[in-house]
Design an enzyme around this catalytic site. Structure first.
Site, PDB file in Angstrom:
ATOM      1  N   LYS A 150       0.838  -1.190   0.000  1.00  0.00           N
ATOM      2  CA  LYS A 150       0.000   0.000   0.000  1.00  0.00           C
ATOM      3  C   LYS A 150       0.886   1.259   0.000  1.00  0.00           C
ATOM      4  O   LYS A 150       2.037   1.159   0.406  1.00  0.00           O
ATOM      5  CB  LYS A 150      -0.931   0.005   1.219  1.00  0.00           C
ATOM      6  CG  LYS A 150      -0.191   0.143   2.564  1.00  0.00           C
ATOM      7  CD  LYS A 150      -0.938   1.011   3.518  1.00  0.00           C
ATOM      8  CE  LYS A 150      -0.057   1.702   4.484  1.00  0.00           C
ATOM      9  NZ  LYS A 150       0.800   0.945   5.335  1.00  0.00           N
ATOM     10  N   ASP A 179       0.309  -7.194   2.958  1.00  0.00           N
ATOM     11  CA  ASP A 179      -0.189  -6.503   4.149  1.00  0.00           C
ATOM     12  C   ASP A 179       0.579  -7.119   5.312  1.00  0.00           C
ATOM     13  O   ASP A 179       0.332  -8.270   5.677  1.00  0.00           O
ATOM     14  CB  ASP A 179      -1.696  -6.736   4.326  1.00  0.00           C
ATOM     15  CG  ASP A 179      -2.243  -5.968   5.527  1.00  0.00           C
ATOM     16  OD1 ASP A 179      -1.529  -5.886   6.547  1.00  0.00           O
ATOM     17  OD2 ASP A 179      -3.373  -5.472   5.446  1.00  0.00           O
ATOM     18  N   HIS A 180       1.520  -6.359   5.877  1.00  0.00           N
ATOM     19  CA  HIS A 180       2.431  -6.992   6.829  1.00  0.00           C
ATOM     20  C   HIS A 180       1.722  -7.428   8.110  1.00  0.00           C
ATOM     21  O   HIS A 180       2.230  -8.279   8.835  1.00  0.00           O
ATOM     22  CB  HIS A 180       3.626  -6.079   7.139  1.00  0.00           C
ATOM     23  CG  HIS A 180       3.353  -5.043   8.168  1.00  0.00           C
ATOM     24  ND1 HIS A 180       2.728  -3.861   7.886  1.00  0.00           N
ATOM     25  CD2 HIS A 180       3.605  -5.013   9.503  1.00  0.00           C
ATOM     26  CE1 HIS A 180       2.612  -3.145   8.987  1.00  0.00           C
ATOM     27  NE2 HIS A 180       3.135  -3.826   9.994  1.00  0.00           N
ATOM     28  N   LYS A 184       1.980 -11.185  11.036  1.00  0.00           N
ATOM     29  CA  LYS A 184       2.167 -11.265  12.493  1.00  0.00           C
ATOM     30  C   LYS A 184       1.662 -12.618  12.991  1.00  0.00           C
ATOM     31  O   LYS A 184       0.571 -13.054  12.629  1.00  0.00           O
ATOM     32  CB  LYS A 184       1.391 -10.137  13.194  1.00  0.00           C
ATOM     33  CG  LYS A 184       1.945  -8.753  12.922  1.00  0.00           C
ATOM     34  CD  LYS A 184       1.166  -7.710  13.702  1.00  0.00           C
ATOM     35  CE  LYS A 184       1.542  -6.298  13.275  1.00  0.00           C
ATOM     36  NZ  LYS A 184       2.880  -5.874  13.654  1.00  0.00           N
ATOM     37  N   GLU A 218      -1.005   3.498  18.552  1.00  0.00           N
ATOM     38  CA  GLU A 218       0.443   3.676  18.477  1.00  0.00           C
ATOM     39  C   GLU A 218       0.856   4.875  19.317  1.00  0.00           C
ATOM     40  O   GLU A 218       0.180   5.900  19.304  1.00  0.00           O
ATOM     41  CB  GLU A 218       0.878   3.890  17.034  1.00  0.00           C
ATOM     42  CG  GLU A 218       0.575   2.696  16.152  1.00  0.00           C
ATOM     43  CD  GLU A 218       1.106   2.903  14.747  1.00  0.00           C
ATOM     44  OE1 GLU A 218       2.235   2.483  14.487  1.00  0.00           O
ATOM     45  OE2 GLU A 218       0.384   3.496  13.931  1.00  0.00           O
ATOM     46  N   ASP A 237      -3.996   4.637   5.831  1.00  0.00           N
ATOM     47  CA  ASP A 237      -2.756   4.038   6.324  1.00  0.00           C
ATOM     48  C   ASP A 237      -3.024   2.759   7.117  1.00  0.00           C
ATOM     49  O   ASP A 237      -2.247   1.801   7.038  1.00  0.00           O
ATOM     50  CB  ASP A 237      -2.023   5.059   7.216  1.00  0.00           C
ATOM     51  CG  ASP A 237      -0.647   4.575   7.640  1.00  0.00           C
ATOM     52  OD1 ASP A 237       0.135   4.178   6.750  1.00  0.00           O
ATOM     53  OD2 ASP A 237      -0.357   4.594   8.853  1.00  0.00           O
ATOM     54  N   HIS A 242      -4.952  -2.883   7.328  1.00  0.00           N
ATOM     55  CA  HIS A 242      -4.727  -3.717   8.514  1.00  0.00           C
ATOM     56  C   HIS A 242      -6.018  -3.989   9.304  1.00  0.00           C
ATOM     57  O   HIS A 242      -6.321  -5.127   9.654  1.00  0.00           O
ATOM     58  CB  HIS A 242      -3.708  -3.062   9.435  1.00  0.00           C
ATOM     59  CG  HIS A 242      -2.401  -2.722   8.768  1.00  0.00           C
ATOM     60  ND1 HIS A 242      -1.861  -3.490   7.752  1.00  0.00           N
ATOM     61  CD2 HIS A 242      -1.530  -1.702   8.966  1.00  0.00           C
ATOM     62  CE1 HIS A 242      -0.710  -2.949   7.375  1.00  0.00           C
ATOM     63  NE2 HIS A 242      -0.492  -1.878   8.078  1.00  0.00           N
ATOM     64  N   LYS A 337      -2.197   7.615  15.986  1.00  0.00           N
ATOM     65  CA  LYS A 337      -0.797   7.793  16.359  1.00  0.00           C
ATOM     66  C   LYS A 337      -0.717   8.735  17.554  1.00  0.00           C
ATOM     67  O   LYS A 337      -1.637   9.497  17.820  1.00  0.00           O
ATOM     68  CB  LYS A 337      -0.017   8.369  15.184  1.00  0.00           C
ATOM     69  CG  LYS A 337       0.066   7.378  14.008  1.00  0.00           C
ATOM     70  CD  LYS A 337       1.244   7.636  13.134  1.00  0.00           C
ATOM     71  CE  LYS A 337       1.287   6.678  11.966  1.00  0.00           C
ATOM     72  NZ  LYS A 337       1.795   5.346  12.300  1.00  0.00           N
TER      73      LYS A 337
HETATM   74  C1  BG6 Z   1       2.153   0.509   8.592  1.00  0.00           C
HETATM   75  C2  BG6 Z   1       1.702   1.942   8.660  1.00  0.00           C
HETATM   76  O1  BG6 Z   1       1.491  -0.160   7.546  1.00  0.00           O
HETATM   77  O2  BG6 Z   1       1.858  -0.136   9.813  1.00  0.00           O
HETATM   78  C3  BG6 Z   1       2.376   2.646   9.821  1.00  0.00           C
HETATM   79  O3  BG6 Z   1       2.045   2.596   7.435  1.00  0.00           O
HETATM   80  C4  BG6 Z   1       2.140   1.895  11.101  1.00  0.00           C
HETATM   81  O4  BG6 Z   1       1.910   3.981   9.933  1.00  0.00           O
HETATM   82  C5  BG6 Z   1       2.523   0.436  10.931  1.00  0.00           C
HETATM   83  O5  BG6 Z   1       2.939   2.485  12.112  1.00  0.00           O
HETATM   84  C6  BG6 Z   1       2.114  -0.373  12.139  1.00  0.00           C
HETATM   85  O6  BG6 Z   1       2.629  -1.656  12.009  1.00  0.00           O
HETATM   86  P1  BG6 Z   1       3.419  -2.340  13.187  1.00  0.00           P
HETATM   87  O7  BG6 Z   1       3.752  -3.707  12.685  1.00  0.00           O
HETATM   88  O8  BG6 Z   1       4.637  -1.488  13.426  1.00  0.00           O
HETATM   89  O9  BG6 Z   1       2.484  -2.328  14.329  1.00  0.00           O
END
Ligand code: BG6
Length: 440
Positions: A150, A179-180, A184, A218, A237, A242, A337
């Site tokens: 993304k 999508d990371h 997890k 966050e 974002d 997510h 955030k």
């Molecule tokens: C990213 C966002 O995809 O995910 C960031 O662009 C965010 O803004 C992050 O901080 C959060 O991922 P993680 O794995 O650090 O919790």
């Protein structure tokens, strides 16, 4: 419990944007960890591409510095670092110039049989020229894979356009949208929790569940990513990717099999059942906010350098799913955030017992809550009402059954950063399928 290494054939991984923030901060440290774990076959190569005029030797130095900054010192054992750096190649690349793609072809054609993975760690505006440049140089054949992250556009039309552009060159099965969050361990565990236990499925519905809360809070601000973030905001974002992926994993029907397309199809049904939030509902169902500064932290507008910015750094939404299972169960999504705490968690709040037979109670009966802590303090907690022991009448208390994954470390359990779990090829893991394509 032991780690299982599934062997893969040697491959060439090409990173467009090889000197950028994503590559140096996330991708290369993640690849280093996979290499250290023995998951990268000996002859595999990692090829960084960027405009910067530098040699492979200089690139290796740059990556070594980045690894030192972003990995723990104890991870960087000397032999491992040298082995990893030796895999790296660097080519100065201008994606507007066919000569750059021809030079890449010369390098890749040293091993024509290998799978070639092109990771586009660049702005989406470059997806089209890169895809077509690869095609023009004969680099988009059957053994090619394209990886994108993304933001994939800023609305439906621009997302569809981007997908169409890369789709002109690559087959859908060769495109990986990362999508990371799906990498997890705790997110993957949601599938295990729901579908490897008989306990939850019979009560996983509107009859027993009051509401669901999905939170990704966050504590850090936007930091150095202001340029990107101010155009995206919390909704693009975090929510559309997510948080909606998390919602899908909580809400999907059991897929007929644990494989990419089957899981994708079920997620798509959930997404299609989301009730649109439009008209006056936008005001009633959503909250947007922006963090202000304190004596020690800058405000959002200072951090992104745009005093007039109205971009949201916080959003909360009430989401409804029009389906048999979920009718009337609100899902509350929130993310932001610079919040008080760093915590990603899903709480499934059950309905209270329909009849309370205990008469006068000093403390109210609280609903059972199943809370899945994604990070930090990964684990599961089930709040249940229990009798407080001892004299003094029948007193009830809410006590959590707590399963902290960290306590399983002696059994070899680790909860690594998702960056080091990004995988290619398992659609149920880090890969997210394209709903736009599925709609055709
Ligand atoms: C990213 C966002 O995809 O995910 C960031 O662009 C965010 O803004 C992050 O901080 C959060 O991922 P993680 O794995 O650090 O919790």
């Amino acid at each position: 419990m032991s780690q299982v290494i599934i062997p893969v054939a040697a491959f060439d991984l090409v990173i467009f944007g090889g000197t950028g923030d994503l590559a140096l901060r996330k991708l290369l440290p993640a690849l280093f960890r996979r290499d250290a774990a023995g998951q990268i076959p000996a002859p595999a190569r990692i090829i960084g591409l960027a405009l910067n005029q530098q040699t492979t030797a200089e690139y290796r130095d740059q990556v070594a510095d980045a690894l030192q900054s972003h990995l723990d010192a104890n991870e960087l054992q000397a032999g491992m670092l040298e082995r990893f750096l030796a895999r790296l190649e660097y080519r100065v690349t201008n994606v507007g110039d066919i000569a750059s793609f021809q030079a890449l072809a010369t390098l890749l054609d040293e091993h024509p049989e290998r799978v070639r993975v092109y990771y586009l760690a660049v702005a989406p505006a470059l997806f089209d020229p890169i895809s077509h440049g690869l095609a023009a140089a004969g680099l988009a054949g059957n053994n090619a894979r394209l990886v994108v992250e993304k933001p994939l556009g800023h609305d439906y039309a621009s997302a569809a356009r981007l997908n169409a552009q890369i789709g002109e060159v690559f087959d859908e099965h060769a495109i990986y949208r990362i999508d990371h969050y799906l990498g997890k361990e705790t997110v993957q565990n949601l599938m295990a929790l729901r579908f490897a236990n008989a306990l939850f499925e019979p009560i996983w519905n509107a009859q027993c569940i009051d509401h669901v809360q999905i939170t990704a809070a966050e504590s850090l601000g936007v930091g150095t990513r202001g340029g990107y973030y101010d155009n995206a905001g919390a909704i693009r974002d975090m929510v559309q990717n997510h948080l909606l992926q998390l919602l899908c994993l909580i809400a999907i029907e059991p897929p007929y099999r644990f494989e990419a397309d089957a899981v994708r199809d079920e997620k798509l049904k959930v997404l299609r059942s989301l009730r649109p939030i439009s008209g006056h509902k936008v005001r009633d169902y959503t909250v947007r906010g922006q963090y202000s500064g304190t004596s020690t932290t800058p405000s959002y507008t200072d951090e992104v350098g745009n005093p007039a910015s109205l971009t949201e750094s916080y959003v909360a939404l009430k989401v409804e799913i029009d389906s048999w299972r979920w009718s009337g169960v609100p899902f509350y999504l929130r993310t932001g955030k610079r919040l008080k705490a760093q915590a990603a968690e899903i709480a499934v709040v059950f309905k209270k017992p329909s009849h309370v037979m205990f008469g006068e109670l000093h403390t109210p009966i609280l609903p059972n809550v199943l809370s899945m802590r994604l990070q930090p303090d990964e684990g599961l907690r089930l709040h249940i009402m229990t009798k407080e022991p001892g004299p003094g009448g029948f007193r009830l208390h809410d006590i959590p059954l707590d399963m902290a994954f960290a306590e399983r470390q002696d059994a070899g359990w680790r909860m690594p950063d998702a960056g080091c779990l990004r995988t290619l090829g398992d659609g149920c893991g880090a890969r997210s399928s394209n709903p736009v394509h599925a709609r055709r």
